[in-house]
Design a protein around this motif. Structure first.
Motif, PDB file in Angstrom:
ATOM      1  N   SER A 173       0.828  -1.205   0.000  1.00  0.00           N
ATOM      2  CA  SER A 173       0.000   0.000   0.000  1.00  0.00           C
ATOM      3  C   SER A 173       0.862   1.253   0.000  1.00  0.00           C
ATOM      4  O   SER A 173       1.820   1.368   0.774  1.00  0.00           O
ATOM      5  CB  SER A 173      -0.918   0.027   1.226  1.00  0.00           C
ATOM      6  OG  SER A 173      -1.559   1.290   1.330  1.00  0.00           O
ATOM      7  N   LEU A 174       0.480   2.206  -0.853  1.00  0.00           N
ATOM      8  CA  LEU A 174       1.128   3.518  -0.882  1.00  0.00           C
ATOM      9  C   LEU A 174       0.165   4.602  -0.415  1.00  0.00           C
ATOM     10  O   LEU A 174       0.342   5.774  -0.740  1.00  0.00           O
ATOM     11  CB  LEU A 174       1.629   3.827  -2.302  1.00  0.00           C
ATOM     12  CG  LEU A 174       2.624   2.817  -2.888  1.00  0.00           C
ATOM     13  CD1 LEU A 174       2.971   3.179  -4.318  1.00  0.00           C
ATOM     14  CD2 LEU A 174       3.870   2.747  -2.032  1.00  0.00           C
ATOM     15  N   MET A 175      -0.869   4.183   0.315  1.00  0.00           N
ATOM     16  CA  MET A 175      -1.915   5.076   0.787  1.00  0.00           C
ATOM     17  C   MET A 175      -2.598   5.737  -0.418  1.00  0.00           C
ATOM     18  O   MET A 175      -2.969   5.045  -1.354  1.00  0.00           O
ATOM     19  CB  MET A 175      -1.378   6.051   1.828  1.00  0.00           C
ATOM     20  CG  MET A 175      -0.895   5.319   3.093  1.00  0.00           C
ATOM     21  SD  MET A 175      -0.354   6.360   4.463  1.00  0.00           S
ATOM     22  CE  MET A 175      -1.856   7.175   4.932  1.00  0.00           C
ATOM     23  N   THR A 176      -2.750   7.056  -0.437  1.00  0.00           N
ATOM     24  CA  THR A 176      -3.537   7.682  -1.500  1.00  0.00           C
ATOM     25  C   THR A 176      -2.649   8.380  -2.533  1.00  0.00           C
ATOM     26  O   THR A 176      -1.449   8.537  -2.346  1.00  0.00           O
ATOM     27  CB  THR A 176      -4.533   8.702  -0.931  1.00  0.00           C
ATOM     28  OG1 THR A 176      -3.818   9.718  -0.221  1.00  0.00           O
ATOM     29  CG2 THR A 176      -5.527   8.038   0.006  1.00  0.00           C
ATOM     30  N   LEU A 177      -3.275   8.809  -3.618  1.00  0.00           N
ATOM     31  CA  LEU A 177      -2.540   9.418  -4.729  1.00  0.00           C
ATOM     32  C   LEU A 177      -1.634  10.559  -4.287  1.00  0.00           C
ATOM     33  O   LEU A 177      -0.567  10.765  -4.861  1.00  0.00           O
ATOM     34  CB  LEU A 177      -3.537   9.947  -5.773  1.00  0.00           C
ATOM     35  CG  LEU A 177      -4.095   8.925  -6.762  1.00  0.00           C
ATOM     36  CD1 LEU A 177      -5.329   9.480  -7.454  1.00  0.00           C
ATOM     37  CD2 LEU A 177      -3.035   8.542  -7.793  1.00  0.00           C
ATOM     38  N   ASP A 178      -2.058  11.314  -3.282  1.00  0.00           N
ATOM     39  CA  ASP A 178      -1.304  12.501  -2.877  1.00  0.00           C
ATOM     40  C   ASP A 178      -0.466  12.268  -1.626  1.00  0.00           C
ATOM     41  O   ASP A 178       0.057  13.220  -1.047  1.00  0.00           O
ATOM     42  CB  ASP A 178      -2.270  13.665  -2.618  1.00  0.00           C
ATOM     43  CG  ASP A 178      -3.081  14.019  -3.846  1.00  0.00           C
ATOM     44  OD1 ASP A 178      -2.527  13.960  -4.946  1.00  0.00           O
ATOM     45  OD2 ASP A 178      -4.277  14.335  -3.706  1.00  0.00           O
ATOM     46  N   SER A 179      -0.362  11.017  -1.182  1.00  0.00           N
ATOM     47  CA  SER A 179       0.391  10.728   0.036  1.00  0.00           C
ATOM     48  C   SER A 179       1.888  10.831  -0.196  1.00  0.00           C
ATOM     49  O   SER A 179       2.368  10.804  -1.332  1.00  0.00           O
ATOM     50  CB  SER A 179       0.053   9.322   0.546  1.00  0.00           C
ATOM     51  OG  SER A 179      -1.297   9.230   0.929  1.00  0.00           O
TER      52      SER A 179
ATOM     53  N   SER B 164     -15.170  12.092   7.664  1.00  0.00           N
ATOM     54  CA  SER B 164     -14.531  13.389   7.478  1.00  0.00           C
ATOM     55  C   SER B 164     -15.472  14.362   6.790  1.00  0.00           C
ATOM     56  O   SER B 164     -16.018  14.067   5.728  1.00  0.00           O
ATOM     57  CB  SER B 164     -13.257  13.250   6.636  1.00  0.00           C
ATOM     58  OG  SER B 164     -12.684  14.526   6.400  1.00  0.00           O
ATOM     59  N   ASP B 165     -15.641  15.529   7.394  1.00  0.00           N
ATOM     60  CA  ASP B 165     -16.298  16.630   6.710  1.00  0.00           C
ATOM     61  C   ASP B 165     -15.344  17.159   5.644  1.00  0.00           C
ATOM     62  O   ASP B 165     -14.222  16.665   5.488  1.00  0.00           O
ATOM     63  CB  ASP B 165     -16.675  17.719   7.721  1.00  0.00           C
ATOM     64  CG  ASP B 165     -17.937  18.471   7.338  1.00  0.00           C
ATOM     65  OD1 ASP B 165     -18.107  18.772   6.140  1.00  0.00           O
ATOM     66  OD2 ASP B 165     -18.760  18.757   8.233  1.00  0.00           O
ATOM     67  N   VAL B 166     -15.765  18.164   4.908  1.00  0.00           N
ATOM     68  CA  VAL B 166     -14.966  18.714   3.814  1.00  0.00           C
ATOM     69  C   VAL B 166     -14.293  20.004   4.271  1.00  0.00           C
ATOM     70  O   VAL B 166     -14.912  20.842   4.919  1.00  0.00           O
ATOM     71  CB  VAL B 166     -15.851  18.967   2.578  1.00  0.00           C
ATOM     72  CG1 VAL B 166     -15.079  19.701   1.492  1.00  0.00           C
ATOM     73  CG2 VAL B 166     -16.392  17.643   2.047  1.00  0.00           C
ATOM     74  N   GLY B 167     -13.019  20.145   3.941  1.00  0.00           N
ATOM     75  CA  GLY B 167     -12.241  21.311   4.313  1.00  0.00           C
ATOM     76  C   GLY B 167     -10.768  20.953   4.257  1.00  0.00           C
ATOM     77  O   GLY B 167     -10.383  19.872   3.784  1.00  0.00           O
ATOM     78  N   SER B 168      -9.916  21.835   4.766  1.00  0.00           N
ATOM     79  CA  SER B 168      -8.471  21.566   4.712  1.00  0.00           C
ATOM     80  C   SER B 168      -8.110  20.320   5.500  1.00  0.00           C
ATOM     81  O   SER B 168      -7.173  19.591   5.145  1.00  0.00           O
ATOM     82  CB  SER B 168      -7.686  22.780   5.229  1.00  0.00           C
ATOM     83  OG  SER B 168      -8.078  23.105   6.545  1.00  0.00           O
ATOM     84  N   HIS B 169      -8.863  20.040   6.571  1.00  0.00           N
ATOM     85  CA  HIS B 169      -8.587  18.827   7.354  1.00  0.00           C
ATOM     86  C   HIS B 169      -8.844  17.571   6.529  1.00  0.00           C
ATOM     87  O   HIS B 169      -8.191  16.547   6.720  1.00  0.00           O
ATOM     88  CB  HIS B 169      -9.455  18.812   8.613  1.00  0.00           C
ATOM     89  CG  HIS B 169     -10.915  18.720   8.320  1.00  0.00           C
ATOM     90  ND1 HIS B 169     -11.664  19.809   7.927  1.00  0.00           N
ATOM     91  CD2 HIS B 169     -11.758  17.662   8.302  1.00  0.00           C
ATOM     92  CE1 HIS B 169     -12.912  19.418   7.702  1.00  0.00           C
ATOM     93  NE2 HIS B 169     -12.990  18.123   7.917  1.00  0.00           N
ATOM     94  N   LYS B 170      -9.819  17.634   5.598  1.00  0.00           N
ATOM     95  CA  LYS B 170     -10.098  16.465   4.754  1.00  0.00           C
ATOM     96  C   LYS B 170      -8.883  16.103   3.916  1.00  0.00           C
ATOM     97  O   LYS B 170      -8.575  14.916   3.734  1.00  0.00           O
ATOM     98  CB  LYS B 170     -11.287  16.743   3.823  1.00  0.00           C
ATOM     99  CG  LYS B 170     -11.673  15.547   2.963  1.00  0.00           C
ATOM    100  CD  LYS B 170     -12.654  15.901   1.862  1.00  0.00           C
ATOM    101  CE  LYS B 170     -11.938  16.216   0.565  1.00  0.00           C
ATOM    102  NZ  LYS B 170     -12.853  16.288  -0.598  1.00  0.00           N
ATOM    103  N   MET B 171      -8.190  17.100   3.404  1.00  0.00           N
ATOM    104  CA  MET B 171      -7.019  16.835   2.581  1.00  0.00           C
ATOM    105  C   MET B 171      -5.934  16.145   3.407  1.00  0.00           C
ATOM    106  O   MET B 171      -5.273  15.212   2.930  1.00  0.00           O
ATOM    107  CB  MET B 171      -6.487  18.135   1.982  1.00  0.00           C
ATOM    108  CG  MET B 171      -7.547  18.962   1.255  1.00  0.00           C
ATOM    109  SD  MET B 171      -8.455  18.027   0.006  1.00  0.00           S
ATOM    110  CE  MET B 171      -7.173  17.752  -1.196  1.00  0.00           C
ATOM    111  N   ALA B 172      -5.754  16.589   4.649  1.00  0.00           N
ATOM    112  CA  ALA B 172      -4.757  15.947   5.509  1.00  0.00           C
ATOM    113  C   ALA B 172      -5.152  14.514   5.830  1.00  0.00           C
ATOM    114  O   ALA B 172      -4.322  13.606   5.824  1.00  0.00           O
ATOM    115  CB  ALA B 172      -4.585  16.759   6.797  1.00  0.00           C
ATOM    116  N   ILE B 173      -6.437  14.299   6.107  1.00  0.00           N
ATOM    117  CA  ILE B 173      -6.916  12.943   6.397  1.00  0.00           C
ATOM    118  C   ILE B 173      -6.724  12.045   5.195  1.00  0.00           C
ATOM    119  O   ILE B 173      -6.267  10.896   5.303  1.00  0.00           O
ATOM    120  CB  ILE B 173      -8.393  12.990   6.833  1.00  0.00           C
ATOM    121  CG1 ILE B 173      -8.503  13.581   8.235  1.00  0.00           C
ATOM    122  CG2 ILE B 173      -9.040  11.602   6.782  1.00  0.00           C
ATOM    123  CD1 ILE B 173      -9.917  13.950   8.641  1.00  0.00           C
ATOM    124  N   ALA B 174      -7.072  12.542   4.018  1.00  0.00           N
ATOM    125  CA  ALA B 174      -6.938  11.741   2.804  1.00  0.00           C
ATOM    126  C   ALA B 174      -5.496  11.322   2.563  1.00  0.00           C
ATOM    127  O   ALA B 174      -5.223  10.192   2.144  1.00  0.00           O
ATOM    128  CB  ALA B 174      -7.475  12.525   1.613  1.00  0.00           C
TER     129      ALA B 174
END
Length: 526
Positions: A247-253, A377-387
């Motif tokens: 696993s490499l986690m997500t596309l932006d990890s 996760s709600d949507v916002g800057s925190h979502k990007m960090a979680i993703a």
């Protein structure tokens, strides 16, 4: 047996196995509300119709069964619209029911009358007005069948109040096993295997279709057999456990934002259940030079940066099984270092001296949660960090809205998740998204829910600020003022904490996640 149209509709909901209807009643729904009261279906009154739709949306994501939301006509139906659209683009099974005035006034302009069926047409798989009691049973069965059919989505039924009150002799249509998708074409399997065998650095891109219909188990078996590394979109987190060395986690990890460089280096991408609505392929195939193999229930979208060499249009799990049996090459080592770097970056705990941050909080949150606990996760800057930085170890344990990406889904989603799963539930939200549907804390309290709201407070629409400052060098209109959130939560009768240090936050999360109480934890960001 003679009954009313409303009673027959509710009988049909019972036959479909519906447990909850989330909604807000109106006078046109009187007959339906009485019928629900006398049924085995629990009606959950909410504080805003958007919250009801988000609850049905997340229920559908977690269970695979259509969530049901209800509103009256006019403003009730328009309030419901955003959550229904979210289910549409996030591929979540949902059935929306809206009330309507009597048919005798629908041919002319009248109080609160809108053409709701036409308004919903663009965001649902199918919808209709129940303009005759004779079509109720067929229409309900069709609505659920199409909502739950791969790819799932939203459907809509409109019930005029006079139809609801009319007598009808009828009964629900029996439910059937879901229609099985075809096995993949043998020739397409052979061509896909040829391309994989010719690749030096193949990569699996798991989309949200990889966490449905047992596909994740088959994907894990494919990875185990072939050694091909996996990167996922945000909504596919956990399709392969992030603890798995492939696993490499997500596309932006990863430190470089491209999953440790593996995405850029890959020469062949097997896209499994990938949905362009979630992630633009230009980001991972900018020059269109990667060999792309498409495995999904539907043909690929026509797109310059996503023009597959082979399309396997079939049941995703069946396609993965066939590929696993046919591929006899192993690529087990080409990006093992990338996995280690990506996971190390995601799990590093914060320095005690650094200020609070979303990214620093995530390792503490991950340690406080079991593998099968659910993060919404709600949507916002925190979502990007979680993703990018929150490891997921099982499918459907990190619920992210990334099709429509609707702010405000967090708290209503937490209500639905608490009803749908046995494990603990945490809602991660920002101050912007939280206050959009914070009134649903009252719904959660009324249901005796026991999830944790992790509220990141930066007094602004942080993600929009970041985008504006990057694009135009300033951020007009994004700054906010907020209430005292601890006092706000306590006014609902909810436990609330505002830690001041990392150690305090660590201990607070450990206690809150395992608690049987509904709890809000505010993390003030600099």
């Amino acid at each position: 047996m003679s009954e009313t149209g409303a009673e027959l509709l509710v009988d049909c909901l019972e036959a479909e196995g519906v447990e909850y209807v989330f909604g807000l009643p109106g006078e046109e729904l009187a007959e339906l509300m009485v019928a629900l009261e006398d049924s085995s279906v629990a009606f959950v009154p909410v504080r805003h119709e958007q919250g009801a739709a988000f609850m049905a949306d997340v229920w559908g994501r977690l269970t695979g069964e259509a969530g049901v939301c209800l509103s009256t006509l006019g403003p009730g139906a328009t309030n419901l619209l955003t959550g229904v659209a979210d289910a549409h683009l996030d591929k979540s099974p949902l059935v929306a029911i809206t009330g309507q005035g009597a048919r005798e006034r629908l041919h002319q302009e009248s109080h609160q009358r809108l053409d709701v069926v036409d308004m919903y047409r663009a965001i649902v798989e199918w919808n209709t007005q129940l303009d005759d009691t004779a079509i109720i049973a067929e229409s309900v069965r069709k609505a659920f069948k199409l909502a739950e059919w791969e790819k799932p989505g939203a459907t809509h039924l409109e019930l005029p109040e006079d139809v609801a009150a009319e007598s009808v002799a009828g009964e629900p249509l029996p439910t059937r096993q879901p229609v099985a998708r075809a096995e993949p074409n043998e020739g397409a399997i052979d061509r896909a295997v040829e391309h994989l065998a010719a690749a030096d650095q193949p990569l699996v891109l798991a989309g949200n279709g990889a966490v449905r219909a047992d596909a994740s188990e088959r994907l894990q078996a494919f990875v185990e057999a072939t050694g091909v590394p996996v990167v996922s979109t945000y909504m596919a987190k956990g399709a392969v456990p992030d603890s798995d060395p492939h696993s490499l986690m997500t596309l932006d990890s990863g430190p470089d934002g491209q999953a440790g460089g593996a995405v850029a280096a890959a020469d062949c991408v097997l896209a499994v259940g990938y949905d362009i609505a979630e992630h633009d392929p230009e980001g991972w195939n900018p020059d269109g030079q990667k060999t792309v193999l498409h495995l999904d229930h539907e043909p690929a979208e026509v797109y310059e940066h996503y023009n597959p060499e082979v399309e396997l249009v079939a049941d995703v799990a069946a396609g993965l099984r066939r590929l696993t049996d046919a591929v006899d090459v192993s690529w087990d080592t080409w990006c093992r270092d990338a996995h280690d770097a990506v996971v190390a970056a995601a799990t590093e705990r914060p320095d005690p001296e650094e200020p609070f941050s979303v990214r620093g909080t995530l390792p503490l949150l991950r340690d406080a949660m079991a593998d099968d606990d659910v993060l919404v996760s709600d949507v916002g800057s925190h979502k990007m960090a979680i993703a990018k930085h929150y490891p997921a170890y099982e499918p459907n344990t990190c619920i992210v809205s990334n099709g429509l990406a609707s702010m405000g889904i967090g708290v209503p989603g937490g209500v639905a998740a608490d009803l749908a799963v046995d494990g603990n539930v945490v809602v991660a939200t920002g101050d912007g998204g939280f206050l959009m549907n914070a009134a649903e804390l009252n719904t959660a309290d009324r249901l005796d829910a026991s999830f944790t709201v992790l509220l990141f407070n930066d007094d602004e629409y942080g993600l929009i600020t970041e985008e504006f400052e990057r694009e135009v060098g300033e951020s007009p209109g994004t700054r906010l003022t907020n209430p005292e959130f601890v006092t706000f939560a306590e006014s609902f009768g909810i436990e609330a904490r505002r830690p001041e240090t990392w150690d305090d936050l660590d201990a607070t999360l450990e206690a809150a996640v395992d608690s049987e109480e509904l709890t809000l934890v505010e993390v003030p960001l600099p």
